[in-house]
Design an enzyme around this catalytic site. Structure first.
Site, PDB file in Angstrom:
ATOM      1  CG  HIS A   1      -0.437  -0.071   2.535  1.00  0.00           C
ATOM      2  ND1 HIS A   1       0.379   0.915   3.035  1.00  0.00           N
ATOM      3  CD2 HIS A   1      -0.571  -0.989   3.529  1.00  0.00           C
ATOM      4  CE1 HIS A   1       0.717   0.619   4.266  1.00  0.00           C
ATOM      5  NE2 HIS A   1       0.169  -0.547   4.592  1.00  0.00           N
TER       6      HIS A   1
ATOM      7  CB  CYS B   1       1.466  -9.109  18.183  1.00  0.00           C
ATOM      8  SG  CYS B   1       0.615  -8.477  16.702  1.00  0.00           S
TER       9      CYS B   1
ATOM     10  CB  CYS C   1       4.107  -6.807  15.810  1.00  0.00           C
ATOM     11  SG  CYS C   1       2.917  -5.514  16.103  1.00  0.00           S
TER      12      CYS C   1
ATOM     13  CB  CYS D   1      -1.356  -6.220  18.885  1.00  0.00           C
ATOM     14  SG  CYS D   1      -0.248  -5.090  18.023  1.00  0.00           S
TER      15      CYS D   1
ATOM     16  CG  HIS E   1      -1.224  -5.752  13.818  1.00  0.00           C
ATOM     17  ND1 HIS E   1       0.037  -5.561  14.343  1.00  0.00           N
ATOM     18  CD2 HIS E   1      -1.074  -5.769  12.474  1.00  0.00           C
ATOM     19  CE1 HIS E   1       0.909  -5.501  13.343  1.00  0.00           C
ATOM     20  NE2 HIS E   1       0.264  -5.614  12.213  1.00  0.00           N
TER      21      HIS E   1
ATOM     22  CE  LYS F   1       2.012   0.769  10.332  1.00  0.00           C
ATOM     23  NZ  LYS F   1       2.058  -0.664  10.520  1.00  0.00           N
TER      24      LYS F   1
HETATM   25  N1  MSP Z   1       9.244  -7.101   7.746  1.00  0.00           N
HETATM   26  C1  MSP Z   1       9.272  -6.033   8.703  1.00  0.00           C
HETATM   27  C2  MSP Z   1      10.524  -5.213   8.578  1.00  0.00           C
HETATM   28  C3  MSP Z   1      11.795  -5.955   8.697  1.00  0.00           C
HETATM   29  S1  MSP Z   1      13.184  -4.941   8.488  1.00  0.00           S
HETATM   30  C4  MSP Z   1      14.469  -5.900   8.939  1.00  0.00           C
HETATM   31  C5  MSP Z   1       8.049  -5.148   8.509  1.00  0.00           C
HETATM   32  N2  MSP Z   1       7.451  -5.226   7.330  1.00  0.00           N
HETATM   33  S2  MSP Z   1       6.138  -4.436   6.908  1.00  0.00           S
HETATM   34  O1  MSP Z   1       5.874  -4.839   5.553  1.00  0.00           O
HETATM   35  O2  MSP Z   1       5.101  -4.647   7.859  1.00  0.00           O
HETATM   36  O3  MSP Z   1       6.477  -2.912   7.002  1.00  0.00           O
HETATM   37  C6  MSP Z   1       7.533  -2.384   6.281  1.00  0.00           C
HETATM   38  C7  MSP Z   1       7.627  -0.902   6.458  1.00  0.00           C
HETATM   39  O4  MSP Z   1       6.446  -0.257   5.976  1.00  0.00           O
HETATM   40  C8  MSP Z   1       7.807  -0.438   7.902  1.00  0.00           C
HETATM   41  O5  MSP Z   1       8.837   0.528   7.969  1.00  0.00           O
HETATM   42  C9  MSP Z   1       6.502   0.212   8.232  1.00  0.00           C
HETATM   43  O6  MSP Z   1       6.672   1.257   9.144  1.00  0.00           O
HETATM   44  C10 MSP Z   1       6.105   0.752   6.872  1.00  0.00           C
HETATM   45  N3  MSP Z   1       4.683   1.042   6.857  1.00  0.00           N
HETATM   46  C11 MSP Z   1       3.647   0.153   6.945  1.00  0.00           C
HETATM   47  N4  MSP Z   1       2.488   0.881   7.037  1.00  0.00           N
HETATM   48  C12 MSP Z   1       2.768   2.204   7.011  1.00  0.00           C
HETATM   49  C13 MSP Z   1       2.025   3.382   7.021  1.00  0.00           C
HETATM   50  N5  MSP Z   1       0.713   3.384   7.102  1.00  0.00           N
HETATM   51  N6  MSP Z   1       2.710   4.562   6.909  1.00  0.00           N
HETATM   52  C14 MSP Z   1       4.070   4.620   6.755  1.00  0.00           C
HETATM   53  N7  MSP Z   1       4.793   3.524   6.748  1.00  0.00           N
HETATM   54  C15 MSP Z   1       4.185   2.307   6.929  1.00  0.00           C
HETATM   55  O7  MSP Z   1       7.716  -4.403   9.408  1.00  0.00           O
END
Ligand code: MSP
Length: 535
Positions: free
Chosen positions: A21, A130, A133, A155, A158, A305
């Site tokens: 997204h 969780c 997370c 959580c 989530h 978020k």
């Molecule tokens: N797989 C872990 C990261 C491992 S790094 C060694 C993870 N993945 S994730 O797909 O859930 O998220 C990846 C990144 O996307 C994170 O930095 C997270 O903060 C970012 N975002 C997910 N949703 C977001 C928003 N709504 N806004 C901004 N960033 C967001 O976490």
């Protein structure tokens, strides 16, 4: 930073359990703009992104989709995560998948070293987890559920119930590193940025660190613990190591020495993993800690978020198909102060597109090129006897270039873009005041007209270079239209830290017609959008 320094920048690796997204797109674009800036400034730049494919979340999502986690990851990576890079025009140098052999081998070498050196022991874990997370949670981090989860602890991120785990597994002696971590934050105040993130991390570590459970034995989708294959490594311990394994840790020392240490761009939800657990792991292994960990804010929808699991995710293509990738890149980096949360709205995106990109920058470029075509047969005129107004534009360009570089160095792309935009605003005002269309009617003002149009064209030359990390497509079109390449070379080769030096565009260059860089959009809000945004 002086030219030629190593600049290794990473995004978090994404869970390919679901499609991307715009929150994920935001992280990618921010890291890419910083990488492109440093690359074009001559730093030895490397940008890494990738996917985090192990863990229970992947296992369960794949099972729900009737596939093995490996098949599920392959499909999502190929159909959604690799194409995202193209959608957003990301110029990454590498893409790591944690299921690749290079990663698994590096991880096993790292964890074996920690085991041999006495940083790992067996113990009993009992506590909450969780899966969303992929994180062990303290009771204090949980909140009361609502709706279907009323009466349960959920959580806070989530809003879904956590699971109670009771397992015998391996632990990493993280508690040993509390003092060294606090000393690190103290000695290097810019290690964790921004300041608010640093404060949060310091407070957290001051409360005391527990040892970390780093293995699981109740499922097998992960990297086996080398000395006890009944266990697989905890997904975050595996995932964090991607930054090292991709650069050649344990396998290509020369490359690792060249790249390491990295700059990590992460969302604030995963700050502690990067600013506490990760440096502790590196300290235990005797590897240098990262240069910086920068935590950006969240894209919010309805104050929360944006997330796929809460059905508030907007697909990046919904924006790029209407506005283009340049506008996506520009909008999120300009409208949101990097490090703070921001609310996305179609109205705001559309208003900025029209006012700043189309009317501000795009129109300026087409008008200047059109006037050089009309009044000088498309040949960039020479400048003579600059007036105060012309010198003021030169001063704006010089200052903008210096300010923008300083802002990029302190992870403030929004400030860098604002600094560069002073050139757009000043030049628009300059053209209105100088009235080249009036000068053109008077043969005696021919030299003056030439100076005004040279000043405008040279300002556009600087804008093309300075904006190329943010707007790679539009600035390439502009560079071609300015006829700059024959004398100066390709846009990507223009040294960024020299962009503010006046007089680079050669008089005599031939401009070519410039169609609108940012075409008018008739229906800026896609019909499907509102349905996707509702929480
Ligand atoms: N797989 C872990 C990261 C491992 S790094 C060694 C993870 N993945 S994730 O797909 O859930 O998220 C990846 C990144 O996307 C994170 O930095 C997270 O903060 C970012 N975002 C997910 N949703 C977001 C928003 N709504 N806004 C901004 N960033 C967001 O976490």
């Amino acid at each position: 930073m002086s030219s030629g320094d190593s600049f290794y920048i990473t995004t978090p690796i994404f869970y390919p359990s679901d499609v991307p997204h715009i929150g994920h797109g935001y992280t990618e674009v921010a890291a890419d703009v910083l990488a492109r800036w440093h690359r074009q400034a001559g730093d030895d730049t490397w940008m890494l992104t990738g996917t985090d494919e192990h863990g229970q979340k992947m296992l369960r999502t794949a099972a729900a989709g009737g596939m093995t986690p490996g098949e599920w990851a392959d499909r999502l990576v190929e159909e959604s995560w690799i194409p995202l890079l193209d959608t957003l025009d990301i110029a990454n140098d590498d893409f790591i998948r944690t299921t690749q052999k290079r990663h698994e081998d590096g991880v096993q070498a790292f964890v074996s070293k920690l085991h041999d050196d006495g940083f790992i022991y067996t113990g009993e874990y009992e506590g909450y987890y969780c899966v969303g997370c992929e994180e062990y949670k303290q009771q204090s981090e949980l909140v009361e559920g609502t709706g279907p989860f009323e009466g349960q602890l959920v959580c806070a991120i989530h809003s879904k119930p956590v699971e109670l785990l009771q397992e015998r597994n391996y632990f990493f002696r993280m508690s040993d590193f509390q003092e060294r971590l606090l000393a690190l934050y103290e000695e290097r105040p810019d290690f964790v940025q921004p300041e608010s993130a640093r404060n949060e991390v310091v407070q957290f570590v001051k409360q005391g660190l527990s040892d970390l459970s780093i293995s699981r034995s109740s499922f097998d989708w992960g990297i086996p613990i080398p000395w006890d294959e009944k266990h697989i490594l905890y997904v975050w311990f595996d995932a964090l190591l991607n930054y090292a394994t991709a650069a050649g840790y344990g396998q290509d020392d020369e490359n690792f020495t060249r790249r390491w240490p990295a700059v990590h761009i992460v969302g604030k939800d995963i700050l502690r993993f990067h600013a506490v657990i990760w440096p502790a792991m590196l300290m235990a292994a005797g590897v240098e800690v990262p240069k910086h960990v920068f935590a950006h804010g969240w894209l919010l929808v309805g104050g929360e978020k944006m997330s796929k699991s809460k059905l508030t995710g907007i697909a990046p293509e919904q924006i790029t198909e209407v506005f283009g990738s340049d506008a996506f890149r520009y909008y999120f980096l300009r409208a949101i102060a990097f490090g703070q949360d921001g609310s996305f709205s179609w109205e705001d995106l559309s208003a900025r597109y029209q006012a700043e990109l189309a009317n501000g920058f795009g129109n300026l470029a087409s008008r200047v090129v059109a006037m050089i075509t009309r009044y000088f047969d498309g040949v960039v005129p020479a400048e003579t006897a600059p007036t105060d107004a012309d010198l003021a534009i030169r001063a704006t360009v010089t200052k903008a270039a210096i300010d923008a570089d300083a802002a990029m160095e302190r992870f403030a792309p929004h400030e860098a873009i604002a600094a560069i935009w002073t050139i757009v605003d000043e030049l628009n005002g300059y053209i209105t005041e100088q009235e080249p269309w009036v000068l053109a009617k008077d043969e005696a003002q021919r030299e003056r007209l030439g100076t005004v149009l040279y000043t405008a064209a040279e300002g556009l030359r600087a804008l093309a270079t300075l904006l190329s990390p943010v707007l790679p497509k539009a600035t390439t079109t502009l560079w071609d239209a300015l006829g700059a390449a024959p004398a100066l070379g390709a846009l990507a080769e223009q040294p960024l830290r020299d962009a503010g030096r006046w007089g680079q565009l050669a008089a005599g260059a031939t401009v070519t017609k410039l169609a609108g860089l940012f075409p008018r959009i008739e229906d800026p809000t896609p019909a499907a959008a509102p349905a996707r945004v509702t929480a």
